[in-house]
Motif scaffolding. Structure first.
Motif, PDB file in Angstrom:
ATOM      1  N   LEU A  68     -12.307   4.276   7.716  1.00 44.70           N
ATOM      2  CA  LEU A  68     -13.320   5.288   7.994  1.00 44.70           C
ATOM      3  C   LEU A  68     -13.095   6.552   7.179  1.00 44.70           C
ATOM      4  O   LEU A  68     -14.050   7.256   6.831  1.00 44.70           O
ATOM      5  N   ASP A  69     -11.829   6.842   6.847  1.00 41.83           N
ATOM      6  CA  ASP A  69     -11.548   8.012   6.012  1.00 41.83           C
ATOM      7  C   ASP A  69     -11.427   7.657   4.528  1.00 41.83           C
ATOM      8  O   ASP A  69     -10.909   8.447   3.736  1.00 41.83           O
ATOM      9  N   GLY A  70     -11.900   6.475   4.146  1.00 40.73           N
ATOM     10  CA  GLY A  70     -12.144   6.187   2.747  1.00 40.73           C
ATOM     11  C   GLY A  70     -11.037   5.536   1.933  1.00 40.73           C
ATOM     12  O   GLY A  70     -11.118   5.506   0.709  1.00 40.73           O
ATOM     13  N   PHE A  71     -10.022   4.979   2.601  1.00 42.65           N
ATOM     14  CA  PHE A  71      -8.912   4.377   1.867  1.00 42.65           C
ATOM     15  C   PHE A  71      -9.052   2.862   1.780  1.00 42.65           C
ATOM     16  O   PHE A  71      -9.306   2.184   2.781  1.00 42.65           O
ATOM     17  N   GLY A  72      -8.848   2.333   0.575  1.00 43.70           N
ATOM     18  CA  GLY A  72      -8.909   0.892   0.374  1.00 43.70           C
ATOM     19  C   GLY A  72      -7.569   0.201   0.535  1.00 43.70           C
ATOM     20  O   GLY A  72      -7.491  -1.021   0.584  1.00 43.70           O
ATOM     21  N   ALA A  73      -6.500   0.983   0.617  1.00 39.37           N
ATOM     22  CA  ALA A  73      -5.151   0.480   0.863  1.00 39.37           C
ATOM     23  C   ALA A  73      -4.334   1.629   1.429  1.00 39.37           C
ATOM     24  O   ALA A  73      -4.694   2.800   1.272  1.00 39.37           O
ATOM     25  N   GLY A  74      -3.238   1.281   2.083  1.00 44.23           N
ATOM     26  CA  GLY A  74      -2.372   2.303   2.647  1.00 44.23           C
ATOM     27  C   GLY A  74      -1.285   2.710   1.674  1.00 44.23           C
ATOM     28  O   GLY A  74      -1.395   2.527   0.465  1.00 44.23           O
ATOM     29  N   THR A  75      -0.227   3.267   2.201  1.00 44.97           N
ATOM     30  CA  THR A  75       0.896   3.723   1.376  1.00 44.97           C
ATOM     31  C   THR A  75       1.941   2.617   1.240  1.00 44.97           C
ATOM     32  O   THR A  75       2.051   1.740   2.090  1.00 44.97           O
ATOM     33  N   ASP A  76       2.704   2.679   0.137  1.00 51.00           N
ATOM     34  CA  ASP A  76       3.844   1.785  -0.084  1.00 51.00           C
ATOM     35  C   ASP A  76       3.442   0.305  -0.066  1.00 51.00           C
ATOM     36  O   ASP A  76       3.979  -0.492   0.694  1.00 51.00           O
ATOM     37  N   GLU A 117      -4.690   4.759  -0.868  1.00 56.20           N
ATOM     38  CA  GLU A 117      -5.448   4.660  -2.110  1.00 56.20           C
ATOM     39  C   GLU A 117      -6.931   4.884  -1.806  1.00 56.20           C
ATOM     40  O   GLU A 117      -7.606   4.011  -1.281  1.00 56.20           O
ATOM     41  N   PRO A 118      -7.479   6.078  -2.149  1.00 56.49           N
ATOM     42  CA  PRO A 118      -8.862   6.388  -1.800  1.00 56.49           C
ATOM     43  C   PRO A 118      -9.838   5.731  -2.773  1.00 56.49           C
ATOM     44  O   PRO A 118      -9.558   5.607  -3.973  1.00 56.49           O
ATOM     45  N   LEU A 119     -10.989   5.338  -2.265  1.00 57.41           N
ATOM     46  CA  LEU A 119     -11.991   4.714  -3.117  1.00 57.41           C
ATOM     47  C   LEU A 119     -12.816   5.749  -3.867  1.00 57.41           C
ATOM     48  O   LEU A 119     -13.138   5.561  -5.043  1.00 57.41           O
ATOM     49  N   PHE A 120     -13.178   6.855  -3.228  1.00 55.45           N
ATOM     50  CA  PHE A 120     -14.155   7.774  -3.799  1.00 55.45           C
ATOM     51  C   PHE A 120     -13.550   9.094  -4.274  1.00 55.45           C
ATOM     52  O   PHE A 120     -14.250  10.092  -4.361  1.00 55.45           O
ATOM     53  N   ALA A 121     -12.270   9.127  -4.589  1.00 52.17           N
ATOM     54  CA  ALA A 121     -11.626  10.359  -5.047  1.00 52.17           C
ATOM     55  C   ALA A 121     -11.782  10.541  -6.556  1.00 52.17           C
ATOM     56  O   ALA A 121     -11.850   9.568  -7.306  1.00 52.17           O
ATOM     57  N   ASP A 122     -11.847  11.802  -6.980  1.00 48.90           N
ATOM     58  CA  ASP A 122     -11.815  12.162  -8.407  1.00 48.90           C
ATOM     59  C   ASP A 122     -12.891  11.458  -9.219  1.00 48.90           C
ATOM     60  O   ASP A 122     -12.648  11.001 -10.342  1.00 48.90           O
ATOM     61  N   LEU A 123     -14.096  11.406  -8.684  1.00 44.21           N
ATOM     62  CA  LEU A 123     -15.189  10.734  -9.378  1.00 44.21           C
ATOM     63  C   LEU A 123     -16.133  11.699 -10.071  1.00 44.21           C
ATOM     64  O   LEU A 123     -17.069  11.273 -10.758  1.00 44.21           O
ATOM     65  N   GLY A 124     -15.905  13.013  -9.898  1.00 48.40           N
ATOM     66  CA  GLY A 124     -16.797  13.971 -10.534  1.00 48.40           C
ATOM     67  C   GLY A 124     -18.229  13.775 -10.068  1.00 48.40           C
ATOM     68  O   GLY A 124     -18.504  13.682  -8.876  1.00 48.40           O
TER      69      GLY A 124
END
Length: 205
Positions: free
Chosen positions: A13-21, A173-180
């Motif tokens: 829901l907060d936009g992550f396609g994978a978690g950490t590590d 790992e966010p899906l929609f980050a840094d897309l300008g």
């Protein structure tokens, strides 16, 4: 000529396609338990309702593009060529698959028609190769999120079908980050929910 698509890419829901590590024991990392639970019935044939209608759509795809993290947990130089993916001797793709890596290696032919090609070429070059292999079928940009973002920034994806799971990761790992301004090229044309996830479709204007 087919489309370039992202299909059934599941995010929190907060936009992550994978978690950490991300690692061998936890391929999708920590903090994303149950992210893909909705897909299990698709693979075992018990899915019903909307999730069944969405389906795997494997017959529509003629080539796949993915990142190295999706192919396996090994980082840096390949210690050997024994690792051939998470999927066993007969992967579910049954066509050519391009794997981005800073450490290219010889192609690997698997049972069932899957061949993994390991490349550090520009994303546009790889897409051209995938389109040629796919013919009239679609090319799927399978993930992970970093690879999808690169193709989004370049405006090369025609359609994204995203499943939003009702969980929160907080990091990963966010899906929609840094897309300008890349997302301004796309519009939401469908949003519909099953008991398990919300299916959202974006298409390029």
């Amino acid at each position: 000529m087919g489309k370039v698509r992202v299909h059934n890419f599941t995010i929190t829901l907060d936009g992550f396609g994978a978690g950490t590590d991300q690692r061998l024991e936890e391929p999708f990392g920590d903090g994303v338990d149950h992210l893909h639970d909705w897909m299990d019935p698709l693979f075992d044939g018990t899915a019903t309702g909307l999730d069944a209608e969405v389906g795997l759509d494997a017959e529509s795809f003629g080539a796949t593009i993915m990142g190295r993290n999706m192919f396996g947990p090994i980082r840096g130089e390949w210690p050997d060529e024994s690792w051939t993916g998470w999927w066993g001797a007969n992967p579910p793709y049954h066509h050519d698959v391009w794997v981005f890596t800073h450490h290219p290696r010889a192609a690997v032919q698997m049972e069932g028609g899957t061949t993994f090609h390991f490349t550090d070429e520009p994303i546009e070059v790889v897409l051209d190769r995938a389109k040629a292999a796919a013919g009239e079928k679609d090319v799927i940009v399978a993930g992970g999120a970093s690879v999808v973002r690169q193709y989004l920034r370049a405006g090369l994806i025609d359609q994204l079908d995203i499943a939003v799971a009702p969980i929160l990761a907080g990091a990963g790992e966010p899906l929609f980050a840094d897309l300008g301004n890349a997302l301004k090229q796309y519009e939401v044309v469908q949003q519909i929910s099953s008991p398990a996830v919300t299916h959202v479709r974006l298409v390029r204007r």
